[in-house]
Motif scaffolding. Structure first.
Motif, PDB file in Angstrom:
ATOM      1  N   VAL A 184      30.122  44.829  41.641  1.00  0.00           N
ATOM      2  CA  VAL A 184      31.408  44.464  42.234  1.00  0.00           C
ATOM      3  C   VAL A 184      32.531  45.220  41.533  1.00  0.00           C
ATOM      4  O   VAL A 184      32.631  45.210  40.303  1.00  0.00           O
ATOM      5  N   ILE A 185      33.404  45.854  42.320  1.00  0.00           N
ATOM      6  CA  ILE A 185      34.547  46.588  41.763  1.00  0.00           C
ATOM      7  C   ILE A 185      35.601  45.612  41.252  1.00  0.00           C
ATOM      8  O   ILE A 185      36.000  44.694  41.961  1.00  0.00           O
ATOM      9  N   ILE A 186      36.084  45.837  40.026  1.00  0.00           N
ATOM     10  CA  ILE A 186      37.167  45.000  39.500  1.00  0.00           C
ATOM     11  C   ILE A 186      38.419  45.798  39.153  1.00  0.00           C
ATOM     12  O   ILE A 186      39.500  45.223  39.030  1.00  0.00           O
ATOM     13  N   ASN A 187      38.313  47.112  38.988  1.00  0.00           N
ATOM     14  CA  ASN A 187      39.499  47.978  38.896  1.00  0.00           C
ATOM     15  C   ASN A 187      39.076  49.423  39.132  1.00  0.00           C
ATOM     16  O   ASN A 187      37.941  49.688  39.527  1.00  0.00           O
ATOM     17  N   GLU A 188      39.964  50.380  38.916  1.00  0.00           N
ATOM     18  CA  GLU A 188      39.673  51.775  39.245  1.00  0.00           C
ATOM     19  C   GLU A 188      38.483  52.337  38.485  1.00  0.00           C
ATOM     20  O   GLU A 188      37.799  53.246  38.958  1.00  0.00           O
ATOM     21  N   ASN A 189      38.234  51.822  37.293  1.00  0.00           N
ATOM     22  CA  ASN A 189      37.209  52.401  36.419  1.00  0.00           C
ATOM     23  C   ASN A 189      36.012  51.506  36.130  1.00  0.00           C
ATOM     24  O   ASN A 189      35.012  51.992  35.600  1.00  0.00           O
ATOM     25  N   TRP A 190      36.113  50.243  36.488  1.00  0.00           N
ATOM     26  CA  TRP A 190      35.079  49.297  36.061  1.00  0.00           C
ATOM     27  C   TRP A 190      34.542  48.451  37.208  1.00  0.00           C
ATOM     28  O   TRP A 190      35.252  48.128  38.167  1.00  0.00           O
ATOM     29  N   ALA A 191      33.279  48.075  37.062  1.00  0.00           N
ATOM     30  CA  ALA A 191      32.620  47.141  37.962  1.00  0.00           C
ATOM     31  C   ALA A 191      31.860  46.123  37.120  1.00  0.00           C
ATOM     32  O   ALA A 191      31.642  46.329  35.922  1.00  0.00           O
ATOM     33  N   VAL A 192      31.471  45.038  37.756  1.00  0.00           N
ATOM     34  CA  VAL A 192      30.722  43.997  37.060  1.00  0.00           C
ATOM     35  C   VAL A 192      29.423  43.741  37.816  1.00  0.00           C
ATOM     36  O   VAL A 192      29.366  43.845  39.044  1.00  0.00           O
ATOM     37  N   THR A 193      28.353  43.452  37.077  1.00  0.00           N
ATOM     38  CA  THR A 193      27.051  43.137  37.650  1.00  0.00           C
ATOM     39  C   THR A 193      26.367  42.135  36.720  1.00  0.00           C
ATOM     40  O   THR A 193      27.040  41.487  35.919  1.00  0.00           O
ATOM     41  N   THR A 194      25.063  42.008  36.792  1.00  0.00           N
ATOM     42  CA  THR A 194      24.358  41.067  35.935  1.00  0.00           C
ATOM     43  C   THR A 194      23.614  41.766  34.800  1.00  0.00           C
ATOM     44  O   THR A 194      23.308  42.958  34.881  1.00  0.00           O
TER      45      THR A 194
ATOM     46  N   PRO B  40      26.208  45.087  28.569  1.00  0.00           N
ATOM     47  CA  PRO B  40      25.731  43.738  28.870  1.00  0.00           C
ATOM     48  C   PRO B  40      26.333  42.742  27.877  1.00  0.00           C
ATOM     49  O   PRO B  40      26.771  43.123  26.788  1.00  0.00           O
ATOM     50  N   HIS B  41      26.352  41.484  28.241  1.00  0.00           N
ATOM     51  CA  HIS B  41      26.800  40.470  27.293  1.00  0.00           C
ATOM     52  C   HIS B  41      25.814  40.412  26.128  1.00  0.00           C
ATOM     53  O   HIS B  41      24.600  40.445  26.327  1.00  0.00           O
ATOM     54  N   SER B  42      26.334  40.332  24.929  1.00  0.00           N
ATOM     55  CA  SER B  42      25.471  40.364  23.743  1.00  0.00           C
ATOM     56  C   SER B  42      24.553  39.152  23.641  1.00  0.00           C
ATOM     57  O   SER B  42      23.540  39.195  22.944  1.00  0.00           O
ATOM     58  N   HIS B  43      24.891  38.067  24.354  1.00  0.00           N
ATOM     59  CA  HIS B  43      24.057  36.861  24.304  1.00  0.00           C
ATOM     60  C   HIS B  43      23.126  36.733  25.508  1.00  0.00           C
ATOM     61  O   HIS B  43      22.505  35.677  25.689  1.00  0.00           O
ATOM     62  N   TYR B  44      23.046  37.777  26.311  1.00  0.00           N
ATOM     63  CA  TYR B  44      22.190  37.687  27.492  1.00  0.00           C
ATOM     64  C   TYR B  44      20.747  37.398  27.088  1.00  0.00           C
ATOM     65  O   TYR B  44      20.171  38.067  26.235  1.00  0.00           O
ATOM     66  N   VAL B  45      20.163  36.365  27.735  1.00  0.00           N
ATOM     67  CA  VAL B  45      18.793  35.954  27.441  1.00  0.00           C
ATOM     68  C   VAL B  45      17.979  36.029  28.733  1.00  0.00           C
ATOM     69  O   VAL B  45      18.074  35.144  29.586  1.00  0.00           O
ATOM     70  N   PRO B  46      17.183  37.091  28.920  1.00  0.00           N
ATOM     71  CA  PRO B  46      16.428  37.234  30.167  1.00  0.00           C
ATOM     72  C   PRO B  46      15.536  36.038  30.479  1.00  0.00           C
ATOM     73  O   PRO B  46      15.406  35.647  31.643  1.00  0.00           O
ATOM     74  N   ALA B  47      14.937  35.439  29.469  1.00  0.00           N
ATOM     75  CA  ALA B  47      14.006  34.332  29.700  1.00  0.00           C
ATOM     76  C   ALA B  47      14.676  33.140  30.352  1.00  0.00           C
ATOM     77  O   ALA B  47      14.032  32.371  31.069  1.00  0.00           O
ATOM     78  N   TYR B  48      15.975  32.964  30.128  1.00  0.00           N
ATOM     79  CA  TYR B  48      16.700  31.825  30.670  1.00  0.00           C
ATOM     80  C   TYR B  48      17.745  32.240  31.700  1.00  0.00           C
ATOM     81  O   TYR B  48      18.462  31.399  32.224  1.00  0.00           O
TER      82      TYR B  48
ATOM     83  N   ASP C 215      20.494  33.395  31.135  1.00  0.00           N
ATOM     84  CA  ASP C 215      21.764  32.906  30.602  1.00  0.00           C
ATOM     85  C   ASP C 215      22.630  34.085  30.155  1.00  0.00           C
ATOM     86  O   ASP C 215      22.104  35.132  29.780  1.00  0.00           O
ATOM     87  N   TYR C 216      23.950  33.906  30.197  1.00  0.00           N
ATOM     88  CA  TYR C 216      24.900  34.987  29.908  1.00  0.00           C
ATOM     89  C   TYR C 216      24.547  36.223  30.743  1.00  0.00           C
ATOM     90  O   TYR C 216      24.590  37.359  30.267  1.00  0.00           O
ATOM     91  N   ASP C 217      24.214  35.960  32.003  1.00  0.00           N
ATOM     92  CA  ASP C 217      23.697  37.020  32.881  1.00  0.00           C
ATOM     93  C   ASP C 217      24.856  37.815  33.489  1.00  0.00           C
ATOM     94  O   ASP C 217      25.193  37.673  34.670  1.00  0.00           O
ATOM     95  N   ILE C 218      25.444  38.682  32.682  1.00  0.00           N
ATOM     96  CA  ILE C 218      26.594  39.459  33.124  1.00  0.00           C
ATOM     97  C   ILE C 218      26.681  40.764  32.337  1.00  0.00           C
ATOM     98  O   ILE C 218      26.259  40.835  31.174  1.00  0.00           O
ATOM     99  N   ALA C 219      27.187  41.791  32.985  1.00  0.00           N
ATOM    100  CA  ALA C 219      27.393  43.091  32.347  1.00  0.00           C
ATOM    101  C   ALA C 219      28.532  43.789  33.072  1.00  0.00           C
ATOM    102  O   ALA C 219      28.788  43.527  34.251  1.00  0.00           O
ATOM    103  N   VAL C 220      29.221  44.670  32.375  1.00  0.00           N
ATOM    104  CA  VAL C 220      30.243  45.503  33.011  1.00  0.00           C
ATOM    105  C   VAL C 220      29.822  46.959  32.891  1.00  0.00           C
ATOM    106  O   VAL C 220      29.090  47.335  31.973  1.00  0.00           O
ATOM    107  N   LEU C 221      30.261  47.770  33.838  1.00  0.00           N
ATOM    108  CA  LEU C 221      29.924  49.186  33.800  1.00  0.00           C
ATOM    109  C   LEU C 221      31.153  50.023  34.134  1.00  0.00           C
ATOM    110  O   LEU C 221      31.953  49.661  34.992  1.00  0.00           O
ATOM    111  N   LYS C 222      31.287  51.128  33.418  1.00  0.00           N
ATOM    112  CA  LYS C 222      32.394  52.054  33.638  1.00  0.00           C
ATOM    113  C   LYS C 222      31.890  53.242  34.443  1.00  0.00           C
ATOM    114  O   LYS C 222      30.817  53.776  34.164  1.00  0.00           O
TER     115      LYS C 222
END
Length: 260
Positions: A60-70, A106-114, A116-123
């Motif tokens: 998902v686009i959030i500004n000119e340079n960045w998007a967010v995903t999981t 990615p979020h530093s606390h992302y835990v694939p098993a749960y 949880d903290y299922d978010i990341a940003v990309l430039k």
């Protein structure tokens, strides 16, 4: 880890060990079921996140340079040298503009098993050029609540049916209502429930949902990014609502990592 959590972890980890589409299709992450074809102008913030030119997730686009995903999509994209996003096109592998993913956080606390903290940003590089087909979506305020019954729109290029590995060529969308947190938590109690970093949306009768290939796409309500397609058991099943990353739990984190 109890047996139920272990089972959920195995389901989450499956795509990381699969080497063919049939195996990947067993995974619980999904795409649009029961939806309608959509034009990118209806959801101009929607991106196809691609590896070697092939669709793997939404973003998902959030500004000119960045998007967010999981965070899940970040794991699929490692190593990231061949990861791109396609913007401004209703067709997943043609049209619009293609942008290299220059940085993936990615979020530093992302835990694939749960999940949880299922978010990341990309430039991205080059920056997005906004038009009627390419626009950012507004982030909610930190801690902002969206009440049960609020209807959101989710869009993507994933499969129409769980277990069918074929993604759709063109964009689809579906409307789904946010459901009560306690109700969703009860539905997943056997798997450890959900937490306040998650939000759920579904119809009581099922039949409409995101599905395989939609992960990382946005649930948008009241012109704000409410959630990111994260996880569920199957697709569009009445007993298992779809669980989204609650974006308002991470608004400050997004701002701190992107300077939006």
């Amino acid at each position: 880890m109890d047996v139920a959590r272990c089972l959920l972890w195995l389901l989450a980890a499956l795509p990381l060990f699969c080497r063919n589409a049939e195996c990947r299709s067993l995974h619980r992450h999904r795409r649009i079921v029961g939806g309608l074809p959509a034009n990118i102008t209806e959801v101009p913030y929607s991106l196809s996140l691609q590896l070697d030119g092939k669709h793997m997730c939404g973003a998902v686009i959030i500004n000119e340079n960045w998007a967010v995903t999981t965070g899940y999509c970040y794991n699929l994209a490692v190593p990231a040298q061949n990861v791109t996003v396609r913007a401004g096109s209703s067709v997943r592998e043609t049209g619009g503009s293609v942008h290299t993913v220059e940085r993936f956080v990615p979020h530093s606390h992302y835990v694939p098993a749960y999940s949880d903290y299922d978010i990341a940003v990309l430039k991205v590089k080059p920056a997005f050029k906004f038009s009627k087909k390419v626009k950012p979506v507004k982030l909610p305020k930190q801690g902002e609540e969206f009440s049960a019954g609020t209807v959101g729109v989710v869009a993507g290029w994933g499969t129409k049916n769980f277990g069918v590995p074929k993604y759709t060529r063109t964009l689809y969308k579906v409307e789904v209502p946010i459901i009560d947190f306690a109700e969703c938590d009860k539905s997943y109690m056997y798997f450890g429930g959900v937490n306040k970093r998650m939000i759920c949306a579904a119809y009581p009768s099922g039949g409409k949902d995101s599905c395989q290939g939609d992960n990382g796409g946005g649930l948008v309500a009241k012109r704000k990014l409410v959630g990111l397609v994260s996880w569920a058991i199957g697709c569009a099943r009445s007993e298992y609502p779809h669980v989204y990353t609650r974006v308002s739990a991470f608004s400050n984190w997004i701002l701190n990592n992107t300077n939006v």
